[in-house]
Scaffold this motif. Structure first.
Motif, PDB file in Angstrom:
ATOM      1  N   GLN A   1       7.361 -32.777 -22.943  1.00 24.12           N
ATOM      2  CA  GLN A   1       6.990 -34.055 -22.344  1.00 24.12           C
ATOM      3  C   GLN A   1       5.558 -34.366 -22.740  1.00 24.12           C
ATOM      4  O   GLN A   1       4.634 -33.659 -22.345  1.00 24.12           O
ATOM      5  CB  GLN A   1       7.125 -33.989 -20.818  1.00 24.12           C
ATOM      6  CG  GLN A   1       8.545 -33.793 -20.368  1.00 24.12           C
ATOM      7  CD  GLN A   1       8.682 -33.549 -18.889  1.00 24.12           C
ATOM      8  OE1 GLN A   1       7.757 -33.138 -18.212  1.00 24.12           O
ATOM      9  NE2 GLN A   1       9.871 -33.805 -18.362  1.00 24.12           N
ATOM     10  N   TYR A   2       5.397 -35.443 -23.533  1.00 25.91           N
ATOM     11  CA  TYR A   2       4.082 -35.877 -23.973  1.00 25.91           C
ATOM     12  C   TYR A   2       3.623 -37.033 -23.083  1.00 25.91           C
ATOM     13  O   TYR A   2       4.331 -38.027 -22.939  1.00 25.91           O
ATOM     14  CB  TYR A   2       4.124 -36.306 -25.442  1.00 25.91           C
ATOM     15  CG  TYR A   2       4.406 -35.137 -26.354  1.00 25.91           C
ATOM     16  CD1 TYR A   2       3.383 -34.302 -26.764  1.00 25.91           C
ATOM     17  CD2 TYR A   2       5.705 -34.856 -26.759  1.00 25.91           C
ATOM     18  CE1 TYR A   2       3.640 -33.213 -27.584  1.00 25.91           C
ATOM     19  CE2 TYR A   2       5.981 -33.766 -27.577  1.00 25.91           C
ATOM     20  CZ  TYR A   2       4.937 -32.948 -27.984  1.00 25.91           C
ATOM     21  OH  TYR A   2       5.202 -31.865 -28.784  1.00 25.91           O
ATOM     22  N   VAL A   3       2.457 -36.880 -22.494  1.00 24.12           N
ATOM     23  CA  VAL A   3       1.941 -37.854 -21.535  1.00 24.12           C
ATOM     24  C   VAL A   3       1.630 -39.172 -22.218  1.00 24.12           C
ATOM     25  O   VAL A   3       0.955 -39.211 -23.248  1.00 24.12           O
ATOM     26  CB  VAL A   3       0.675 -37.308 -20.832  1.00 24.12           C
ATOM     27  CG1 VAL A   3       0.092 -38.337 -19.882  1.00 24.12           C
ATOM     28  CG2 VAL A   3       0.993 -36.005 -20.095  1.00 24.12           C
ATOM     29  N   ARG A   4       2.131 -40.259 -21.624  1.00 21.89           N
ATOM     30  CA  ARG A   4       1.842 -41.624 -22.083  1.00 21.89           C
ATOM     31  C   ARG A   4       1.067 -42.420 -21.041  1.00 21.89           C
ATOM     32  O   ARG A   4       0.472 -43.433 -21.341  1.00 21.89           O
ATOM     33  CB  ARG A   4       3.134 -42.362 -22.425  1.00 21.89           C
ATOM     34  CG  ARG A   4       3.840 -41.842 -23.659  1.00 21.89           C
ATOM     35  CD  ARG A   4       2.970 -42.072 -24.889  1.00 21.89           C
ATOM     36  NE  ARG A   4       3.666 -41.806 -26.109  1.00 21.89           N
ATOM     37  CZ  ARG A   4       4.177 -42.741 -26.909  1.00 21.89           C
ATOM     38  NH1 ARG A   4       4.092 -44.002 -26.592  1.00 21.89           N
ATOM     39  NH2 ARG A   4       4.785 -42.386 -28.007  1.00 21.89           N
ATOM     40  N   GLY A   5       1.107 -41.971 -19.784  1.00 22.97           N
ATOM     41  CA  GLY A   5       0.385 -42.636 -18.713  1.00 22.97           C
ATOM     42  C   GLY A   5       0.582 -41.860 -17.420  1.00 22.97           C
ATOM     43  O   GLY A   5       1.468 -41.016 -17.318  1.00 22.97           O
ATOM     44  N   ALA A   6      -0.271 -42.145 -16.435  1.00 23.42           N
ATOM     45  CA  ALA A   6      -0.159 -41.484 -15.139  1.00 23.42           C
ATOM     46  C   ALA A   6      -0.791 -42.368 -14.076  1.00 23.42           C
ATOM     47  O   ALA A   6      -1.725 -43.121 -14.361  1.00 23.42           O
ATOM     48  CB  ALA A   6      -0.840 -40.112 -15.155  1.00 23.42           C
ATOM     49  N   ALA A   7      -0.254 -42.273 -12.853  1.00 24.82           N
ATOM     50  CA  ALA A   7      -0.799 -43.042 -11.735  1.00 24.82           C
ATOM     51  C   ALA A   7      -0.486 -42.327 -10.432  1.00 24.82           C
ATOM     52  O   ALA A   7       0.608 -41.790 -10.264  1.00 24.82           O
ATOM     53  CB  ALA A   7      -0.192 -44.443 -11.703  1.00 24.82           C
ATOM     54  N   LEU A   8      -1.450 -42.343  -9.523  1.00 26.22           N
ATOM     55  CA  LEU A   8      -1.202 -41.899  -8.163  1.00 26.22           C
ATOM     56  C   LEU A   8      -0.619 -43.063  -7.383  1.00 26.22           C
ATOM     57  O   LEU A   8      -0.918 -44.225  -7.675  1.00 26.22           O
ATOM     58  CB  LEU A   8      -2.501 -41.438  -7.505  1.00 26.22           C
ATOM     59  CG  LEU A   8      -3.058 -40.097  -7.997  1.00 26.22           C
ATOM     60  CD1 LEU A   8      -4.489 -39.909  -7.520  1.00 26.22           C
ATOM     61  CD2 LEU A   8      -2.178 -38.947  -7.524  1.00 26.22           C
ATOM     62  N   ASP A   9       0.202 -42.763  -6.382  1.00 21.90           N
ATOM     63  CA  ASP A   9       0.748 -43.837  -5.548  1.00 21.90           C
ATOM     64  C   ASP A   9      -0.335 -44.334  -4.577  1.00 21.90           C
ATOM     65  O   ASP A   9      -1.463 -43.833  -4.574  1.00 21.90           O
ATOM     66  CB  ASP A   9       2.025 -43.390  -4.832  1.00 21.90           C
ATOM     67  CG  ASP A   9       1.775 -42.462  -3.654  1.00 21.90           C
ATOM     68  OD1 ASP A   9       0.680 -41.869  -3.544  1.00 21.90           O
ATOM     69  OD2 ASP A   9       2.686 -42.326  -2.830  1.00 21.90           O
ATOM     70  N   CYS A  10       0.032 -45.301  -3.739  1.00 20.60           N
ATOM     71  CA  CYS A  10      -0.927 -45.959  -2.851  1.00 20.60           C
ATOM     72  C   CYS A  10      -1.541 -45.014  -1.819  1.00 20.60           C
ATOM     73  O   CYS A  10      -2.630 -45.287  -1.306  1.00 20.60           O
ATOM     74  CB  CYS A  10      -0.270 -47.147  -2.152  1.00 20.60           C
ATOM     75  SG  CYS A  10       1.206 -46.684  -1.210  1.00 20.60           S
ATOM     76  N   ASP A  11      -0.882 -43.899  -1.505  1.00 19.46           N
ATOM     77  CA  ASP A  11      -1.410 -42.919  -0.561  1.00 19.46           C
ATOM     78  C   ASP A  11      -2.046 -41.714  -1.264  1.00 19.46           C
ATOM     79  O   ASP A  11      -2.461 -40.764  -0.587  1.00 19.46           O
ATOM     80  CB  ASP A  11      -0.292 -42.410   0.355  1.00 19.46           C
ATOM     81  CG  ASP A  11       0.293 -43.502   1.222  1.00 19.46           C
ATOM     82  OD1 ASP A  11      -0.479 -44.340   1.717  1.00 19.46           O
ATOM     83  OD2 ASP A  11       1.526 -43.519   1.387  1.00 19.46           O
ATOM     84  N   ASP A  12      -2.064 -41.733  -2.587  1.00 17.64           N
ATOM     85  CA  ASP A  12      -2.611 -40.641  -3.393  1.00 17.64           C
ATOM     86  C   ASP A  12      -1.879 -39.316  -3.170  1.00 17.64           C
ATOM     87  O   ASP A  12      -2.434 -38.257  -3.430  1.00 17.64           O
ATOM     88  CB  ASP A  12      -4.114 -40.445  -3.129  1.00 17.64           C
ATOM     89  CG  ASP A  12      -4.943 -41.650  -3.521  1.00 17.64           C
ATOM     90  OD1 ASP A  12      -4.595 -42.317  -4.515  1.00 17.64           O
ATOM     91  OD2 ASP A  12      -5.940 -41.935  -2.825  1.00 17.64           O
ATOM     92  N   ASP A  13      -0.602 -39.376  -2.690  1.00 15.41           N
ATOM     93  CA  ASP A  13       0.109 -38.127  -2.423  1.00 15.41           C
ATOM     94  C   ASP A  13       1.343 -37.914  -3.295  1.00 15.41           C
ATOM     95  O   ASP A  13       2.098 -36.962  -3.084  1.00 15.41           O
ATOM     96  CB  ASP A  13       0.468 -38.011  -0.942  1.00 15.41           C
ATOM     97  CG  ASP A  13       1.443 -39.083  -0.459  1.00 15.41           C
ATOM     98  OD1 ASP A  13       1.843 -39.956  -1.259  1.00 15.41           O
ATOM     99  OD2 ASP A  13       1.792 -39.052   0.735  1.00 15.41           O
ATOM    100  N   THR A  14       1.528 -38.771  -4.275  1.00 20.53           N
ATOM    101  CA  THR A  14       2.609 -38.610  -5.248  1.00 20.53           C
ATOM    102  C   THR A  14       2.107 -39.131  -6.587  1.00 20.53           C
ATOM    103  O   THR A  14       1.426 -40.148  -6.648  1.00 20.53           O
ATOM    104  CB  THR A  14       3.872 -39.387  -4.825  1.00 20.53           C
ATOM    105  OG1 THR A  14       4.268 -38.939  -3.534  1.00 20.53           O
ATOM    106  CG2 THR A  14       5.017 -39.166  -5.798  1.00 20.53           C
ATOM    107  N   LEU A  15       2.462 -38.425  -7.638  1.00 25.05           N
ATOM    108  CA  LEU A  15       2.034 -38.788  -8.980  1.00 25.05           C
ATOM    109  C   LEU A  15       3.224 -39.295  -9.786  1.00 25.05           C
ATOM    110  O   LEU A  15       4.319 -38.730  -9.697  1.00 25.05           O
ATOM    111  CB  LEU A  15       1.441 -37.555  -9.673  1.00 25.05           C
ATOM    112  CG  LEU A  15       0.908 -37.732 -11.081  1.00 25.05           C
ATOM    113  CD1 LEU A  15      -0.366 -38.576 -11.073  1.00 25.05           C
ATOM    114  CD2 LEU A  15       0.633 -36.367 -11.707  1.00 25.05           C
ATOM    115  N   LEU A  16       3.022 -40.348 -10.543  1.00 22.82           N
ATOM    116  CA  LEU A  16       4.001 -40.821 -11.513  1.00 22.82           C
ATOM    117  C   LEU A  16       3.426 -40.521 -12.889  1.00 22.82           C
ATOM    118  O   LEU A  16       2.305 -40.936 -13.191  1.00 22.82           O
ATOM    119  CB  LEU A  16       4.241 -42.328 -11.369  1.00 22.82           C
ATOM    120  CG  LEU A  16       5.153 -42.957 -12.423  1.00 22.82           C
ATOM    121  CD1 LEU A  16       6.575 -42.423 -12.300  1.00 22.82           C
ATOM    122  CD2 LEU A  16       5.136 -44.475 -12.290  1.00 22.82           C
TER     123      LEU A  16
END
Length: 125
Positions: free
Chosen positions: A76-91
């Motif tokens: 899995q090669y990273v193309r992007g990342a974001a924390l959710d609105c509560d900073d407790d789950t990562l996409l």
């Protein structure tokens, strides 16, 4: 754009890890938006993911780091990342090479589909 060490430290400080020190990470194919799997990261796995360009998880069963694809070749090669609105789950958006699931399925959610009642916005509960 490559994140600086200060940028990564700011993300790690903001991330809301659970009591066990882990953060759920949803893995999504970057171009199709297909959800591939869910894994867990501690702060070091998140640091490695953000700085190395490959997804690293913390294995709850083996109690060790694992980088997707090191043994299977299904990286899995990273193309992007974001924390959710509560900073407790990562996409994490990735370029998936091969199967994402350890069973050999394209995605972990392809393995056991359920048959829920389908609702619609026009129905009352």
């Amino acid at each position: 754009m490559t994140q600086t060490a200060d940028d990564v430290e700011a993300v790690l400080a903001r991330a809301n890890f659970a009591a066990d020190g882990l953060l759920p990470a949803i893995i999504q194919q970057w171009d199709t938006k297909d959800v591939l799997m869910l894994g867990y990261m501690n702060s070091e796995a998140l640091r490695r993911t953000l700085t190395e360009g490959r997804v690293t998880f913390w294995s709850r069963s083996r109690q060790e780091y694992w980088r997707k694809g090191d043994t299977s070749g299904h990286a899995q090669y990273v193309r992007g990342a974001a924390l959710d609105c509560d900073d407790d789950t990562l996409l994490v958006q990735v370029e998936q090479i091969g199967a994402a699931c350890h069973t050999g399925a394209k995605a972990c959610f392809d393995v056991d589909p359920l048959d829920p009642v389908i609702g619609s916005a026009g129905e009352s509960a």
